[in-house]
Write an enzyme that holds these catalytic residues in place. Structure first.
Site, PDB file in Angstrom:
ATOM      1  N   ASN A 153       0.877  -1.247  -0.188  1.00  0.00           N
ATOM      2  CA  ASN A 153       0.484  -0.029  -0.143  1.00  0.00           C
ATOM      3  C   ASN A 153       0.884   1.494   0.089  1.00  0.00           C
ATOM      4  O   ASN A 153       0.601   2.090  -0.714  1.00  0.00           O
ATOM      5  CB  ASN A 153      -0.671   0.195   1.533  1.00  0.00           C
ATOM      6  CG  ASN A 153      -0.066  -0.043   2.333  1.00  0.00           C
ATOM      7  OD1 ASN A 153       0.693  -0.365   2.273  1.00  0.00           O
ATOM      8  ND2 ASN A 153      -0.863   0.274   3.655  1.00  0.00           N
ATOM      9  N   LYS A 176      12.585  -8.154   1.643  1.00  0.00           N
ATOM     10  CA  LYS A 176      11.223  -8.221   0.771  1.00  0.00           C
ATOM     11  C   LYS A 176       9.796  -7.417   0.950  1.00  0.00           C
ATOM     12  O   LYS A 176       9.594  -7.597   1.967  1.00  0.00           O
ATOM     13  CB  LYS A 176      11.205  -9.903   1.379  1.00  0.00           C
ATOM     14  CG  LYS A 176      10.183 -10.733   0.666  1.00  0.00           C
ATOM     15  CD  LYS A 176       9.051 -11.678   1.233  1.00  0.00           C
ATOM     16  CE  LYS A 176       8.046 -11.082   1.431  1.00  0.00           C
ATOM     17  NZ  LYS A 176       7.093 -10.001   0.708  1.00  0.00           N
ATOM     18  N   PRO A 177      10.084  -6.974  -0.330  1.00  0.00           N
ATOM     19  CA  PRO A 177       8.647  -6.077  -1.234  1.00  0.00           C
ATOM     20  C   PRO A 177       7.540  -6.979  -1.264  1.00  0.00           C
ATOM     21  O   PRO A 177       8.026  -7.917  -1.812  1.00  0.00           O
ATOM     22  CB  PRO A 177       9.083  -5.258  -1.840  1.00  0.00           C
ATOM     23  CG  PRO A 177      10.035  -6.229  -3.156  1.00  0.00           C
ATOM     24  CD  PRO A 177      10.738  -7.132  -1.860  1.00  0.00           C
ATOM     25  N   ALA A 178       6.425  -6.160  -0.919  1.00  0.00           N
ATOM     26  CA  ALA A 178       4.920  -7.269  -1.599  1.00  0.00           C
ATOM     27  C   ALA A 178       5.394  -7.553  -2.975  1.00  0.00           C
ATOM     28  O   ALA A 178       6.096  -7.099  -4.141  1.00  0.00           O
ATOM     29  CB  ALA A 178       4.543  -6.368  -1.938  1.00  0.00           C
ATOM     30  N   GLU A 251       4.863  -3.877  12.512  1.00  0.00           N
ATOM     31  CA  GLU A 251       3.671  -2.246  12.556  1.00  0.00           C
ATOM     32  C   GLU A 251       2.283  -2.723  11.931  1.00  0.00           C
ATOM     33  O   GLU A 251       2.338  -3.223  10.786  1.00  0.00           O
ATOM     34  CB  GLU A 251       4.331  -1.152  11.639  1.00  0.00           C
ATOM     35  CG  GLU A 251       2.951   0.089  11.968  1.00  0.00           C
ATOM     36  CD  GLU A 251       2.497   0.583  10.264  1.00  0.00           C
ATOM     37  OE1 GLU A 251       1.050   0.035  10.514  1.00  0.00           O
ATOM     38  OE2 GLU A 251       2.795   0.966   9.349  1.00  0.00           O
ATOM     39  N   CYS A 285      -3.616   1.938   7.250  1.00  0.00           N
ATOM     40  CA  CYS A 285      -3.478   1.067   8.051  1.00  0.00           C
ATOM     41  C   CYS A 285      -3.840   2.304   9.363  1.00  0.00           C
ATOM     42  O   CYS A 285      -4.585   2.034   9.445  1.00  0.00           O
ATOM     43  CB  CYS A 285      -2.293   1.110   9.178  1.00  0.00           C
ATOM     44  SG  CYS A 285      -0.580   1.687   8.409  1.00  0.00           S
ATOM     45  N   GLU A 384     -11.029  -4.531   9.861  1.00  0.00           N
ATOM     46  CA  GLU A 384     -10.505  -3.761   8.497  1.00  0.00           C
ATOM     47  C   GLU A 384     -10.869  -3.501   6.984  1.00  0.00           C
ATOM     48  O   GLU A 384     -10.345  -4.416   6.363  1.00  0.00           O
ATOM     49  CB  GLU A 384      -8.533  -3.926   8.710  1.00  0.00           C
ATOM     50  CG  GLU A 384      -7.876  -2.114   8.730  1.00  0.00           C
ATOM     51  CD  GLU A 384      -6.433  -2.554   9.556  1.00  0.00           C
ATOM     52  OE1 GLU A 384      -5.369  -1.603   9.280  1.00  0.00           O
ATOM     53  OE2 GLU A 384      -5.734  -3.829   8.641  1.00  0.00           O
TER      54      GLU A 384
END
Length: 481
Positions: A153, A176-178, A251, A285, A384
């Site tokens: 995001n 490690k990215p999404a 987080e 978030c 959420e």
């Protein structure tokens, strides 16, 4: 098309075009067009990256703060100079409007600037001893190799918010990215490379999220995992890291309440609520998930909120004036729809929106939605939603609305709108959240700590507090003769 093929695995200063698991295709969530393909790595590449980071750690951690600072500052300059191009890449892979994307890139660069300045401020302590025969001191030392796992995001700012303090502290990193948004990560690593980062200090592995994550968890050489994402995954990381007593900075999810008191500036409050909820199309978030409005301003507030929401432009983020882009994928769109459907079945009223937005773009769009007559048992009040939906409840009693606001396992962010200073302080102190915004829904800045309590996370990012996560405090006791 961004490019035909992207080298996306970066280990020990070298780029790789393919991974052990082949390649992955990346799509634009607004148009569903294929953007490119990236290397699909897994355990093999992750172990290599950990080895590279482990071997680079002694030299990097022993450099002075000033040396590390100069590289971070150069990276900041390069990122700011390239912000417009990086913003376009971000919009194409993630979907948010271009102005938001460029703003995110510049915000990400500011974390590099802040920690370039903090790199020289890892202070220790000289402790007055109770014995004449001893001298006591505490020195800060880098934790070691860090595994950084970042979300889709905010694919630029979540990277620098983790890497900047880690690097400033003297740690080396495996990132490690999404899987949905690797392109921004690739560009940031290229910036570090151009800034003169030594080989092995920063490594990037794109690909199989579960396999890469597990490799980071089980390897004893990785001393800390820093993660932004769902509470469910955060709990999994806690369980699996226990075997090696690995340090964690998490987080996690949020379910932010916004409370609008009767003395609030209604025009300002409606604008800020919309800014909070519809920024990044609700995929944030810390965005407003539950809106509590005082009964005495019910009609005027709701009418103005609806009026402003209906004026918002939906579309492809590269188009001028677009304020709402797509959701990240089909699953996200279906989740938002299911939350709205659940609310309607249980008696909620749609003030505006309430359905997917159809256009010739073929993307995952949903209309800005406001729900009234919302009850506590509805999904929108407990989970959420991660989409452009505002559920409104009305209240009359301060104590009652505080009880409702705090009645959740989450504790990331909360917001209040009031012009009464006493109330602002009183309510802020009673809200059970790590972050409270008073007439402010954009509290995240590099110079202040960001993080939640309860099931919203462990640790802080930002400010001088953010570097503490990546430092161990070593106590040295010296006997004197």
């Amino acid at each position: 098309m961004i490019t035909n093929f992207t080298k996306s695995i970066f280990i020990n200063g070298e780029w790789r075009e393919t991974g052990s698991k082949g390649t992955n295709e990346i799509y634009n969530p607004a148009t569903i067009e294929r953007l490119t393909e990236v290397a699909n790595g897994g355990k093999v590449e992750t172990v290599e990256a950990i080895t590279s980071a482990s071997e680079a750690f002694p030299d990097w951690s022993e450099r002075t703060g000033r040396e590390r600072s100069r590289i971070l500052y150069k990276a900041y300059q390069l990122m700011m100079e390239d912000a417009d191009r990086l913003g376009e890449i971000l919009t194409r892979e993630q979907g948010k409007p271009l102005n938001e994307a460029v703003g995110e890139v510049k915000g990400a660069a500011n974390f590099l600037l802040w920690y370039a300045e903090e790199a020289s401020r890892g202070y220790g302590e000289w402790i007055p001893s109770s014995s004449k025969e001893k001298r006591l001191l505490v020195i800060p030392q880098a934790v070691g190799v860090v595994g950084a796992i970042t979300p889709w995001n905010f694919p630029s700012s979540m990277i620098t918010r983790k890497l900047a303090p880690a690097l400033a502290a003297g740690c080396t990193v495996v990132l490690k990215p999404a899987p949905e948004t690797p392109l921004s990560a690739i560009e940031i690593i290229k910036i570090f490379e151009r800034a003169g980062m030594p080989p092995g200090v920063v490594n990037l592995v794109t690909g199989d999220a579960e396999e890469i994550g597990n490799a980071l968890l089980v390897d004893k050489r990785v001393r800390l995992i820093t993660f932004t994402g769902s509470t469910e995954v955060g709990k999994y990381l806690m369980r699996e890291s226990a075997a090696n007593v690995k340090k964690l900075s998490l987080e996690l999810g949020g379910h932010a309440p916004s409370i609008v008191f009767e003395d609030a500036d209604i025009d300002k409050a409606t604008t800020l609520v919309l800014g909070s909820k519809f920024r990044n199309n609700g995929q944030t978030c810390i965005c407003t998930n539950r809106l509590y409005v005082h009964e005495s301003i019910k009609t005027s507030f709701t009418n103005l909120l609806k009026e402003k929401a209906l004026k918002m432009k939906i579309g492809y983020g590269m188009e001028n004036g677009v304020e709402l882009g797509p959701l990240i994928n089909r699953a996200a769109l279906e989740k938002v729809g299911s939350h709205v459907e659940d609310a309607i079945l249980k008696g909620s009223e749609i003030i505006c929106g309430g359905k997917a937005w159809n256009s010739n773009l073929n993307g995952h769009f949903y209309e800005p939605t406001i729900l009234s007559n919302v009850e506590d048992d509805m999904k929108v009040m407990n989970e959420e939603t991660f989409g452009p939906v505002i559920p409104i409840q009305f209240f009359t009693d301060e104590a009652e609305v505080l009880q409702k606001a705090n009645n959740t396992d989450y504790g990331l962010a909360a917001y209040i709108f009031t012009e009464n200073t006493n109330r602002a302080i009183r309510v802020s102190e009673k809200l059970d959240y790590g972050i409270v915004g008073v007439n402010d829904v954009f509290p995240a800045v590099p110079e202040a700590p960001f993080g939640g309590i309860k099931q919203s996370g462990i640790g802080k990012e930002g400010g001088h507090h953010g570097m503490d996560e990546f430092l161990e405090k070593k106590f040295i006791s010296i006997g004197m003769s």
